[in-house]
Design a protein around this motif. Structure first.
Motif, PDB file in Angstrom:
ATOM      1  N   GLY A 189      27.268   6.558  20.340  1.00 14.32           N
ATOM      2  CA  GLY A 189      26.456   5.470  19.811  1.00 14.32           C
ATOM      3  C   GLY A 189      26.947   4.847  18.524  1.00 14.32           C
ATOM      4  N   ALA A 190      28.024   5.364  17.950  1.00 14.00           N
ATOM      5  CA  ALA A 190      28.501   4.846  16.661  1.00 14.00           C
ATOM      6  C   ALA A 190      29.401   3.634  16.870  1.00 14.00           C
ATOM      7  CB  ALA A 190      29.254   5.931  15.907  1.00 14.00           C
ATOM      8  N   THR A 191      29.268   2.664  15.971  1.00 11.52           N
ATOM      9  CA  THR A 191      30.166   1.514  15.963  1.00 11.52           C
ATOM     10  C   THR A 191      31.264   1.771  14.932  1.00 11.52           C
ATOM     11  OG1 THR A 191      28.617   0.427  14.436  1.00 11.52           O
ATOM     12  CG2 THR A 191      28.447  -0.145  16.767  1.00 11.52           C
ATOM     13  N   GLU A 195      27.617   3.038  10.846  1.00 11.20           N
ATOM     14  CA  GLU A 195      26.427   2.673  10.067  1.00 11.20           C
ATOM     15  C   GLU A 195      25.131   3.174  10.710  1.00 11.20           C
ATOM     16  OE1 GLU A 195      27.604  -1.460   7.917  1.00 11.20           O
ATOM     17  OE2 GLU A 195      27.465  -1.553  10.108  1.00 11.20           O
ATOM     18  N   GLU A 196      25.199   3.639  11.939  1.00 11.85           N
ATOM     19  CA  GLU A 196      24.004   4.118  12.618  1.00 11.85           C
ATOM     20  C   GLU A 196      23.539   5.433  12.003  1.00 11.85           C
ATOM     21  OE1 GLU A 196      26.282   1.318  14.719  1.00 11.85           O
ATOM     22  OE2 GLU A 196      26.894   3.312  14.056  1.00 11.85           O
ATOM     23  N   THR A 199      25.356   9.128  12.037  1.00 10.73           N
ATOM     24  CA  THR A 199      26.717   9.134  12.590  1.00 10.73           C
ATOM     25  C   THR A 199      27.759   9.468  11.530  1.00 10.73           C
ATOM     26  OG1 THR A 199      26.899   6.724  12.294  1.00 10.73           O
ATOM     27  CG2 THR A 199      26.141   7.528  14.438  1.00 10.73           C
TER      28      THR A 199
END
Length: 225
Positions: A189-191, A195-196, A199
């Protein structure tokens, strides 16, 4: 864990580079950070990771690889941040300084690179295999390391966000070139900038475990020698 923070100037062949040195009470290793394009040693993400590493007994060196004058040029042109050869040369010079001056004591050295800084870290590791005991790449661009990637003999952890699809594909290809020394860990789920929620904490924990494991092995090997 008690932490001492100081600002130092590190001389390399063609520049005087400002750096922040974070020292835990009894360092077991020192990690040199190479920030990504357009960032600096004050990057909140790298500072957060450095504090986690400090809690594991790892000293951290957060350095600006460009001089203030070069930063001004790069702000206008964005050209120096992609000069991987120059950045890697400066990282190698800092590794030599750490090995000679021992600001954190006579401890093994690791490299932590983010984005384009990861490419510079890999090139530096290939040229300083006897001095660099571990490398961690956060959302890195190992493809920019060019032919040096296949020459890396240092244990290297590639940390990539699961939602950072383009960079993930680049890291999967780099893992093949790294062979037995490489390992890929995908943070779900991390970009790209992690920033999530939670993470970046995962990045810091995985990086800390990688450095403490492999730098400890380097220490043990040197004692046997």
């Amino acid at each position: 864990m008690d932490e001492q923070r100081s600002t130092v100037t590190i001389p390399v062949r063609d520049a005087q580079l400002p750096a922040d040195l974070l020292l835990p009470a009894q360092p077991v290793g020192v990690v040199l950070f190479a920030h990504g394009s357009g960032s600096s040693r004050h990057s909140p993400r790298n500072v957060a990771v450095a504090r986690t590493l400090n809690s594991r007994g790892l000293a951290c060196v957060l350095v600006d690889l460009l001089t203030p004058a070069e930063e001004e040029v790069d702000t206008r042109t964005a050209e120096l941040r992609f000069d991987i050869g120059m950045l890697a040369s400066r990282l190698a010079g800092i590794v030599d300084w750490l090995a000679a001056e021992h600001p954190a004591g006579d401890v093994p050295i690791g490299l932590f690179g983010a984005s384009t800084g990861a490419a510079a870290a890999l090139v530096a590791a290939a040229s300083r295999a006897d001095r660099v005991g571990a490398v961690v790449s956060r959302g890195g661009r190992p493809d920019l390391a060019g032919t040096a990637l296949g020459k890396v003999r240092t244990p290297t952890l590639l940390l990539v966000g699961g939602a950072d699809e383009e960079v993930l594909a680049l890291n999967e290809r780099a893992l093949v070139e790294l062979g037995d020394v490489g390992e890929l860990w995908v943070v779900p789920g991390a970009t790209h900038l992690f920033e999530e929620p939670g993470t970046l904490d995962q990045v810091a924990e995985h990086a800390g475990a990688w450095f403490t494991t492999h730098l400890a092995r380097m220490t043990t090997a040197s004692r046997r020698w």
